[in-house]
Design a protein around this motif. Sequence first.
Motif, PDB file in Angstrom:
ATOM      1  N   ALA A 267      44.921 -98.324 -21.795  1.00  0.00           N
ATOM      2  CA  ALA A 267      46.039 -97.504 -21.309  1.00  0.00           C
ATOM      3  C   ALA A 267      46.230 -96.263 -22.191  1.00  0.00           C
ATOM      4  N   TRP A 268      46.027 -96.421 -23.495  1.00  0.00           N
ATOM      5  CA  TRP A 268      46.151 -95.286 -24.423  1.00  0.00           C
ATOM      6  C   TRP A 268      45.120 -94.210 -24.081  1.00  0.00           C
ATOM      7  N   TYR A 269      43.879 -94.647 -23.921  1.00  0.00           N
ATOM      8  CA  TYR A 269      42.825 -93.678 -23.573  1.00  0.00           C
ATOM      9  C   TYR A 269      43.139 -92.983 -22.246  1.00  0.00           C
ATOM     10  N   ARG A 270      43.574 -93.753 -21.259  1.00  0.00           N
ATOM     11  CA  ARG A 270      43.880 -93.158 -19.950  1.00  0.00           C
ATOM     12  C   ARG A 270      44.926 -92.064 -20.075  1.00  0.00           C
ATOM     13  N   GLU A 271      45.957 -92.345 -20.855  1.00  0.00           N
ATOM     14  CA  GLU A 271      47.049 -91.385 -21.002  1.00  0.00           C
ATOM     15  C   GLU A 271      46.607 -90.155 -21.799  1.00  0.00           C
ATOM     16  N   HIS A 272      45.872 -90.387 -22.895  1.00  0.00           N
ATOM     17  CA  HIS A 272      45.581 -89.294 -23.828  1.00  0.00           C
ATOM     18  C   HIS A 272      44.308 -88.516 -23.504  1.00  0.00           C
ATOM     19  N   LEU A 273      43.520 -89.015 -22.540  1.00  0.00           N
ATOM     20  CA  LEU A 273      42.321 -88.260 -22.132  1.00  0.00           C
ATOM     21  C   LEU A 273      42.514 -87.623 -20.751  1.00  0.00           C
ATOM     22  N   ALA A 274      43.681 -87.853 -20.146  1.00  0.00           N
ATOM     23  CA  ALA A 274      43.917 -87.390 -18.771  1.00  0.00           C
ATOM     24  C   ALA A 274      43.789 -85.869 -18.651  1.00  0.00           C
ATOM     25  N   HIS A 275      44.095 -85.147 -19.732  1.00  0.00           N
ATOM     26  CA  HIS A 275      44.087 -83.677 -19.651  1.00  0.00           C
ATOM     27  C   HIS A 275      42.678 -83.090 -19.801  1.00  0.00           C
ATOM     28  N   VAL A 378      39.053 -90.618 -31.932  1.00  0.00           N
ATOM     29  CA  VAL A 378      38.108 -90.620 -30.803  1.00  0.00           C
ATOM     30  C   VAL A 378      38.505 -89.541 -29.795  1.00  0.00           C
ATOM     31  N   ALA A 379      39.797 -89.477 -29.459  1.00  0.00           N
ATOM     32  CA  ALA A 379      40.258 -88.485 -28.473  1.00  0.00           C
ATOM     33  C   ALA A 379      39.991 -87.073 -28.950  1.00  0.00           C
ATOM     34  N   GLY A 380      40.208 -86.823 -30.243  1.00  0.00           N
ATOM     35  CA  GLY A 380      39.959 -85.494 -30.802  1.00  0.00           C
ATOM     36  C   GLY A 380      38.490 -85.108 -30.738  1.00  0.00           C
ATOM     37  N   ALA A 381      37.619 -86.078 -31.032  1.00  0.00           N
ATOM     38  CA  ALA A 381      36.182 -85.815 -30.981  1.00  0.00           C
ATOM     39  C   ALA A 381      35.728 -85.560 -29.546  1.00  0.00           C
ATOM     40  N   LEU A 382      36.325 -86.292 -28.586  1.00  0.00           N
ATOM     41  CA  LEU A 382      35.978 -86.070 -27.181  1.00  0.00           C
ATOM     42  C   LEU A 382      36.438 -84.696 -26.705  1.00  0.00           C
TER      43      LEU A 382
END
Length: 386
Positions: A267-275, A378-382
């Motif tokens: 759920a965290w990834y879904r929310e924070h990678l949505a943009h 991870v989100a920052g690297a993506l």
Amino acid sequence: MHSQDHDRLFLSPPHLGRHEINYVHKAIEDNWVAPAGPNLKGFEDDICAATGAAHCVALSSGTAAIHLGLILLGVGPGDEVLCPSFTFVATANPILYLGATPVFVDSEAETWNICPERLREAIVDRLARGKKLKALLLVHLYGMPAKLTEIMAIAAEFGLPVLEDAAEALGSTFNKQPLGSFGKVGVFSFNGNKILTTSGGGALVTTDAALAHKTRFLATQAKDDAPHYQHSEVGYNYRLSNVLAGIGRGQMGLLDERVKRRREIFAWYREHLAHLPGLTVALAPEPTSSRSNRWLTTILLNAPDPAAPPQPAVTPETVRLQLETHNIESRPLWKPLHLQPLFQAAPMYGGAVCADLFARGLCLPSGTAMTDTELRRVAGALAECF
């Protein structure tokens, strides 16, 4: 920031609790280090309690469990076993151990598991060719339940027993029933990367007492009931050790919180990678009947837009290498088995869906010990990739 600045973030490392060491210590203290022992029975009882299975046999690996499961279903030389192409090789290897042929079937796009329409097509065609279809090997990939209502109905219609490979799906449910309990035989893995681990290990579950008895017999060298070593059929050395079962006992008490945490990470990834414009956090949403343990969070890169001006290609491999510069492990999705050199002669029904998923997909670090700080890393690297 580059790799030397950070500890490595692994895809799905083992995550031990507080009690495993007590069970292991007791096994060593009491000299129960041989395969048999009280932890083994306790671990099997824990798995039965968690899955609703009537009987469980703890084994040395999930692969061993699939091998024995296929033997129990009567698979032998010249037989055919239906199997999804989109899975880890350990699903299909035991088919080859027995001299049988895998018949690969494409996935459907919603759950990524075996496609009911393609499955029916494969069965009808194999029977029309006079082939000996012996079983369906059903997989729940990345913890997501397959379309069980349709698949089990097709299996019943054609009288095919189902071996349910729930190696990645411990703790997942379909209509509130635990996965692994739908087939004639169910299989779990407790390998180091799974949601719970015994370092190496697996289990076979079944409602059939005779099948469980036969599994235990085959897994302990098929020794006949005699004071001397008497053998009438081929046996295997597949029993889990009492020491490793102790790790399993400590782990089984953590199942609910481990599933909860994997689902939070998803759920965290879904929310924070949505943009991010170029990717989708995949395998979502769940069908209403399904509850996935979200063993691994996966992403799909968007297919290139033919109308847009050409961009430098972002592929799962360029993203994986970019994450590596941050010392973050990621992995491509399973390479479909019909595209593997090992299985190039095997029949395949469909193929476009799983080939596309492989071409666009990547698994992200999803270990239950991950902190929010690590998730942000991870989100920052993506974000740098898009």
